[in-house]
Design an enzyme around this catalytic site. Sequence first.
Site, PDB file in Angstrom:
ATOM      1  N   LYS A 190       0.858  -1.190   0.000  1.00  0.00           N
ATOM      2  CA  LYS A 190       0.000   0.000   0.000  1.00  0.00           C
ATOM      3  C   LYS A 190       0.891   1.236   0.000  1.00  0.00           C
ATOM      4  CE  LYS A 190      -4.444   0.751   2.273  1.00  0.00           C
ATOM      5  NZ  LYS A 190      -5.147   0.598   3.547  1.00  0.00           N
TER       6      LYS A 190
HETATM    7  O1  G3P Z   1      -8.846   1.581   4.219  1.00  0.00           O
HETATM    8  C1  G3P Z   1      -8.753   2.906   4.679  1.00  0.00           C
HETATM    9  C2  G3P Z   1      -9.482   3.044   5.956  1.00  0.00           C
HETATM   10  O2  G3P Z   1      -8.851   2.282   6.955  1.00  0.00           O
HETATM   11  C3  G3P Z   1      -9.661   4.430   6.424  1.00  0.00           C
HETATM   12  O3  G3P Z   1     -10.801   4.428   7.166  1.00  0.00           O
HETATM   13  O4  G3P Z   1     -12.419   5.242   8.816  1.00  0.00           O
HETATM   14  O5  G3P Z   1      -9.968   5.744   9.086  1.00  0.00           O
HETATM   15  O6  G3P Z   1     -11.292   6.875   7.318  1.00  0.00           O
HETATM   16  P1  G3P Z   1     -11.133   5.656   8.152  1.00  0.00           P
END
Ligand code: G3P
Length: 224
Positions: free
Chosen positions: A86
């Site tokens: 990633k």
């Molecule tokens: O895959 C990306 C994700 O982990 C981000 O999620 O909820 O931290 O915006 P969030």
Amino acid sequence: MKFFLDTADLDEIKEAASWGAISGVTTNPSLYAKIGGKLSNFEEHIGKICELVDGPVSAETIKMTKDEIVEDARRLSRIAPNVVVKIPTMVEGLAATHQLLQEGIPVNMTLCFSVTQAILAARSGARYISPFVGRFDDISENGLNQLEDVVAAIQNYSFPSVNGEEVEIIAASLRSPNHVAQAALMGADIATVPFNVLKQCVQHPLTDRGLERFLEDWKKVEQA
Ligand code: G3P
């Protein structure tokens, strides 16, 4: 649409894998920190996830220059054959992705927030692109509209990646079953979801109410 689980928690991955629900896992530095992960155990932990899942497992680099990212990506990709590296959407990340394409190392380009970022990521050879939905909502923008634009733009073209496989869109930063449903309707290839959202996706109050009624009525059958 496939489901990936967005977590570094081994118990969550085991549980979701037992449902046959998930085709991959995505992790990031925040998710690894959330489970109390240690730097010295990182590779071992990613290796454990790779054994639990029959599909791609994203492990994120925190390096910032092309050469460092490429070196880190080679190290991560040696952990297991199903590791996907990633890399954040940025100039050095694009250059690293282009180099890694030549080496057959698949990349998930993350922190994607626009159509132009997505097209450049695809053009550089990324195997996956991760547009974030919830973080747009966090700043009072419409994350689903942004995702829809990215999906539509990428579907207009052909973007081959490693082994000639087409780039796939991972709808990320999904916070609710509605986010997941809308991602499916607009044709995202994959939804990566936290375990709590995956569980919410199974539930419906009418299912609960219907089940309750079936069980009650069956008592009448048993007593008749
Ligand atoms: O895959 C990306 C994700 O982990 C981000 O999620 O909820 O931290 O915006 P969030």
